[in-house]
Write an enzyme that holds these catalytic residues in place. Structure first.
Site, PDB file in Angstrom:
ATOM      1  N   ARG A  45      47.425  14.891  94.633  1.00 51.65           N
ATOM      2  CA  ARG A  45      48.242  15.935  94.018  1.00 51.65           C
ATOM      3  C   ARG A  45      47.366  17.104  93.563  1.00 51.65           C
ATOM      4  NH1 ARG A  45      50.457  14.660  89.015  1.00 51.65           N
ATOM      5  NH2 ARG A  45      50.606  16.894  89.105  1.00 51.65           N
TER       6      ARG A  45
ATOM      7  N   ARG B 282      56.886  15.197  77.546  1.00 52.88           N
ATOM      8  CA  ARG B 282      56.680  16.544  78.069  1.00 52.88           C
ATOM      9  C   ARG B 282      57.932  17.364  77.750  1.00 52.88           C
ATOM     10  NH1 ARG B 282      52.295  16.283  81.965  1.00 52.88           N
ATOM     11  NH2 ARG B 282      52.304  18.546  81.772  1.00 52.88           N
TER      12      ARG B 282
ATOM     13  N   ASP C  99      42.598  18.416  80.406  1.00 56.69           N
ATOM     14  CA  ASP C  99      42.464  17.967  81.797  1.00 56.69           C
ATOM     15  C   ASP C  99      41.036  17.506  82.134  1.00 56.69           C
ATOM     16  OD1 ASP C  99      45.127  18.423  82.205  1.00 56.69           O
ATOM     17  OD2 ASP C  99      44.879  20.233  83.415  1.00 56.69           O
TER      18      ASP C  99
ATOM     19  N   LYS D 283      44.637  24.636  91.304  1.00 56.49           N
ATOM     20  CA  LYS D 283      46.004  24.092  91.394  1.00 56.49           C
ATOM     21  C   LYS D 283      46.901  24.714  90.338  1.00 56.49           C
ATOM     22  CE  LYS D 283      47.235  20.027  89.339  1.00 56.49           C
ATOM     23  NZ  LYS D 283      48.471  20.212  88.560  1.00 56.49           N
ATOM     24  N   ASN D 284      46.407  24.747  89.099  1.00 50.57           N
ATOM     25  CA  ASN D 284      47.282  25.208  88.014  1.00 50.57           C
ATOM     26  C   ASN D 284      47.516  26.713  88.046  1.00 50.57           C
ATOM     27  OD1 ASN D 284      47.505  22.612  87.222  1.00 50.57           O
ATOM     28  ND2 ASN D 284      46.361  22.809  85.310  1.00 50.57           N
TER      29      ASN D 284
ATOM     30  N   CYS E  77      56.138  11.616  81.351  1.00 53.70           N
ATOM     31  CA  CYS E  77      55.246  11.083  82.374  1.00 53.70           C
ATOM     32  C   CYS E  77      54.212  10.230  81.663  1.00 53.70           C
ATOM     33  CB  CYS E  77      54.608  12.193  83.190  1.00 53.70           C
ATOM     34  SG  CYS E  77      53.549  13.246  82.242  1.00 53.70           S
TER      35      CYS E  77
ATOM     36  N   ARG F  44      55.810  17.958  87.712  1.00 49.02           N
ATOM     37  CA  ARG F  44      56.349  18.582  86.520  1.00 49.02           C
ATOM     38  C   ARG F  44      56.236  20.106  86.539  1.00 49.02           C
ATOM     39  NH1 ARG F  44      57.379  18.757  80.924  1.00 49.02           N
ATOM     40  NH2 ARG F  44      56.471  20.792  80.690  1.00 49.02           N
TER      41      ARG F  44
HETATM   42  C1  UD1 Z   1      49.666  22.696  81.876  1.00 46.68           C
HETATM   43  C2  UD1 Z   1      48.839  22.182  83.021  1.00 46.68           C
HETATM   44  C3  UD1 Z   1      48.327  20.781  82.718  1.00 46.68           C
HETATM   45  C4  UD1 Z   1      47.574  20.760  81.394  1.00 46.68           C
HETATM   46  C5  UD1 Z   1      48.429  21.364  80.272  1.00 46.68           C
HETATM   47  C6  UD1 Z   1      47.670  21.523  78.969  1.00 46.68           C
HETATM   48  C7  UD1 Z   1      49.850  23.294  84.924  1.00 46.68           C
HETATM   49  C8  UD1 Z   1      50.590  23.158  86.194  1.00 46.68           C
HETATM   50  N1  UD1 Z   1      49.659  22.162  84.219  1.00 46.68           N
HETATM   51  O1  UD1 Z   1      50.815  21.856  81.756  1.00 46.68           O
HETATM   52  O2  UD1 Z   1      47.446  20.393  83.795  1.00 46.68           O
HETATM   53  O3  UD1 Z   1      47.248  19.430  81.047  1.00 46.68           O
HETATM   54  O4  UD1 Z   1      48.890  22.676  80.663  1.00 46.68           O
HETATM   55  O5  UD1 Z   1      46.554  22.310  79.153  1.00 46.68           O
HETATM   56  O6  UD1 Z   1      49.389  24.343  84.564  1.00 46.68           O
HETATM   57  N2  UD1 Z   1      54.953  21.436  74.643  1.00 46.68           N
HETATM   58  C9  UD1 Z   1      56.003  21.497  73.765  1.00 46.68           C
HETATM   59  N3  UD1 Z   1      57.135  22.144  74.155  1.00 46.68           N
HETATM   60  C10 UD1 Z   1      57.260  22.742  75.367  1.00 46.68           C
HETATM   61  C11 UD1 Z   1      56.170  22.682  76.260  1.00 46.68           C
HETATM   62  C12 UD1 Z   1      55.031  22.017  75.851  1.00 46.68           C
HETATM   63  O7  UD1 Z   1      55.924  20.983  72.657  1.00 46.68           O
HETATM   64  O8  UD1 Z   1      58.314  23.311  75.652  1.00 46.68           O
HETATM   65  C13 UD1 Z   1      53.724  20.734  74.242  1.00 46.68           C
HETATM   66  C14 UD1 Z   1      53.294  19.634  75.214  1.00 46.68           C
HETATM   67  O9  UD1 Z   1      53.950  18.428  74.972  1.00 46.68           O
HETATM   68  C15 UD1 Z   1      51.806  19.566  74.948  1.00 46.68           C
HETATM   69  C16 UD1 Z   1      51.441  21.019  74.653  1.00 46.68           C
HETATM   70  O10 UD1 Z   1      52.662  21.665  74.307  1.00 46.68           O
HETATM   71  O11 UD1 Z   1      51.579  18.797  73.790  1.00 46.68           O
HETATM   72  C17 UD1 Z   1      50.800  21.748  75.800  1.00 46.68           C
HETATM   73  O12 UD1 Z   1      51.567  21.536  76.987  1.00 46.68           O
HETATM   74  P1  UD1 Z   1      51.742  22.676  78.064  1.00 46.68           P
HETATM   75  O13 UD1 Z   1      50.676  23.699  77.914  1.00 46.68           O
HETATM   76  O14 UD1 Z   1      53.147  23.141  78.089  1.00 46.68           O
HETATM   77  O15 UD1 Z   1      51.503  21.865  79.408  1.00 46.68           O
HETATM   78  P2  UD1 Z   1      52.030  22.317  80.818  1.00 46.68           P
HETATM   79  O16 UD1 Z   1      52.160  23.784  80.847  1.00 46.68           O
HETATM   80  O17 UD1 Z   1      53.181  21.489  81.223  1.00 46.68           O
END
Ligand code: UD1
Length: 421
Positions: A400, A121, A308, A22-23, A116, A92
Site C-alpha cells: 500500500r 479514525r 508514521d 504517498k501521502n 483501523c 482511509r
Molecule cells: C495522515 C496520514 C497518515 C498519518 C497521519 C498523522 C495521509 C494519507 N495519511 O492521516 O499516514 O499517520 O496523517 O500524521 O496523509 N482526528 C480527529 N478528527 C478528525 C480527523 C483526525 O480527531 O476529524 C485525529 C486523529 O484521530 C489523530 C489526529 O487527529 O489522532 C491526526 O490524524 P490526521 O492527521 O487526521 O490523520 P490522517 O490525515 O487521516
C-alpha cells in the site's frame, strides 16, 4: 497472499532511491477533481493506494491512468459523486475526495472510513471544516453525504483532541479554493504533504498563502485549470531507509531525499550516535559509533517526530544500549508491532501510550505477522538485523505504501524474497 522471507545480519551498503510521497500524491490526485482540464502528476510511486485512487476516479467516470511514474487525469463534467465503501474501506485516505467533490459537483457522498488497527479514525474535523464553508452534511447509511448551493469562505479552527489533522486540512483547503471570498484555516496541519498540495493548487490557479504554517489563507476563485506537478519525495520512505542503514550498521546514500522534511528524525538519530550528512537531495547515513545510545521519542504533528516513523524508530531503539521511552501522541493505540518485535527477542512493554524499550544485544528471526503499513516496515527492519530467518505474513500492507521495497533493499545487500503463503 504473499509473505516476505528475510535472512538478517547483513549490513546494507550502497545507493537507494526514494520514490514520490504517498501521502502527498493521494490528496493531489483528489484535487484534480476540482478542474475540467487535464492534470499530469509526476514522481508518482507505484503503490496499491495510488491504484485504489485511480479506481475511485473510474467509479466517478473520470479517466485516470498510471503510466511510467506519472498519473494523467482527464477530468470532465461527471455527474457521479459517490466514493463507495468497497474502495474506501481499503484506503482511509479516500476521504480526501470529499472536499474536492463537494466544491466541484456541489454534492459528495463518501463512505465513512471506519476505524483501523492503529486506532479510532474520527472525521469530525473534516465535517466541521466543510460545514463552516456552508455545506450541509449528514451521516447516513455509513456514508458522509454533503451538499451545498454555494461554498462561502469562513474562519475555520481545525484543532482536535490530538492536534491538527492532515486530511481535514487538505479537504477544507481544496473546498476553499472554489468558495466565494476568503477562508482562514487556523491550526492547519503543517506537514510537507499539505504544502505540496497547496503548491499544486496554486499551479491550478488557486490563491493560497501560509501553507506549511498553522494559518492558511485562501482567496476563492471561480474556477481552476489543469496543471503539471512533480510530487515531493516520500519522507517516511526516506526515514525508513535511514533507520535501515543505522540498524544494520551499514552505509547508505539515499537519493531523491529531503533532509529539511526530516529534522525531528535526524535529531533523534544523531542523539543515538548515527552520522547523517546531507548534500543537495542526497543523504548519507552511517553509524558514528559501534553501539547506539537509547533515545526518548514523542510523536507529534509536523515538525515534531512523525507517528508514521514511530514503529521503525522502535526497531532501532530495540537494539540500542539502554532504555528508550517512545510515546505516541497522535494514535495512542498504534503499538501492534510491539508483540511481534518481542517475538523476535526485543524487550518492550507498554505503559499506556508509551512503550518502554530495553535495548537487547541480539534479536532472532521468527514468524511474525504484519498488522498495518508502518508496522510492516518496522518488522522488515527488525528482520534485517535479527539472526536467522524471519517470515513476515500479511505483507500486502507494505504494498500500500512502499514502492518496490524489496527490490530496493536487495540492491543494497538485503537477503529478502517474496513467497506465496
Ligand atoms: C495522515 C496520514 C497518515 C498519518 C497521519 C498523522 C495521509 C494519507 N495519511 O492521516 O499516514 O499517520 O496523517 O500524521 O496523509 N482526528 C480527529 N478528527 C478528525 C480527523 C483526525 O480527531 O476529524 C485525529 C486523529 O484521530 C489523530 C489526529 O487527529 O489522532 C491526526 O490524524 P490526521 O492527521 O487526521 O490523520 P490522517 O490525515 O487521516
Amino acid at each position: 497472499m504473499d509473505k516476505m522471507v528475510i535472512c538478517g545480519g547483513t549490513p546494507l551498503h550502497g545507493t537507494i532511491e526514494v520514490s514520490g510521497s504517498k501521502n502527498a500524491v493521494l490528496p493531489i490526485m483528489a484535487a484534480a477533481l476540482l478542474t475540467d482540464e487535464r492534470c499530469v502528476i509526476t514522481n508518482v510511486p507505484d503503490l496499491r493506494d495510488v491504484q485504489t485512487m485511480i479506481r475511485i476516479f473510474r467509479a466517478l467516470d473520470i479517466k485516470a491512468v498510471f503510466d511510467g511514474g506519472a498519473v494523467i487525469i482527464e477530468p470532465k463534467s461527471s455527474k457521479k459523486f459517490i466514493a463507495e465503501y468497497s474502495l474506501v474501506k481499503t484506503m482511509r485516505a479516500s476521504i480526501c475526495v470529499l472536499g474536492p467533490l463537494l466544491a466541484k459537483q456541489k454534492k459528495a457522498q463518501v463512505s465513512m472510513p471506519g476505524g483501523c488497527v492503529i486506532g479510532q479514525r474520527p472525521v469530525d474535523l473534516h465535517i466541521k471544516g466543510l460545514r463552516a464553508l456552508g455545506a450541509e452534511i449528514e451521516i447516513k447509511h455509513g456514508y458522509i453525504s454533503a451538499q451545498v448551493k454555494k461554498l462561502r469562505g469562513a474562519n475555520v479552527f481545525l484543532g482536535g483532541a490530538y492536534g491538527s489533522s492532515v486530511l481535514a486540512t487538505t479537504n477544507v483547503l481544496c473546498a476553499a479554493t472554489l468558495a466565494e471570498g476568503r477562508t482562514l484555516i487556523e491550526n492547519a496541519a503543517c506537514e510537507p504533504e499539505v504544502a505540496d498540495l497547496a503548491d499544486f493548487l496554486i499551479k491550478m490557479g488557486a490563491k493560497i498563502r501560509g501553507h506549511g504554517t498553522p494559518t492558511i489563507e485562501v482567496e476563492g476563485v471561480r474556477q481552476l485549470g489543469g496543471a503539471t506537478h512533480a510530487v515531493i519525495p516520500d519522507r517516511i520512505e526516506t526515514g525508513t531507509h535511514m533507520i535501515a542503514a543505522a540498524l544494520t550498521d551499514g552505509d547508505l546514500l539515499i537519493r531523491n531525499a529531503r533532509r529539511d522534511h526530516l529534522s525531528a528524525l535526524v535529531d533523534k538519530l544523531e542523539q543515538m550516535g548515527v552520522g547523517i550528512t546531507a548534500r543537495g537531495e542526497n543523504i548519507r547515513v552511517k553509524r558514528r559509533q559501534r553501539t547506539l545510545k537509547p533515545v526518548d521519542v514523542t510523536t507529534l504533528p509536523y515538525p515534531g517526530f512523525p507517528t508514521d516513523m514511530q514503529a521503525q524508530m522502535m526497531s532501532l531503539a530495540a537494539v540500542s544500549d539502554g532504555i528508550s521511552v517512545i510515546t505516541e501522541k497522535i494514535f495512542p493505540d498504534r503499538f501492534m508491532h510491539v508483540s511481534e518485535m518481542n517475538r523476535m527477542g526485543a524487550d518492550i512493554f507498554l505503559e499506556g501510550a508509551s512503550a518502554i524499550v530495553r535495548g537487547v544485544k541480539k534479536l532472532s528471526g521468527a514468524p511474525v505477522m504484519a498488522s498495518d503499513l508502518r508496522a510492516s516496515a518496522a518488522l522488515v527492519l527488525t528482520a534485517l538485523v535479527a539472526e536467522g530467518r524471519t517470515d513476515i505474513s500479511r505483507i500486502y500492507h507494505l504494498d500500500r505504501g512502499y514502492d518496490r521495497i524489496e527490490t530496493k533493499l536487495i540492491k543494497v545487500g538485503a537477503k529478502i524474497r517474496r513467497e506465496k503463503e
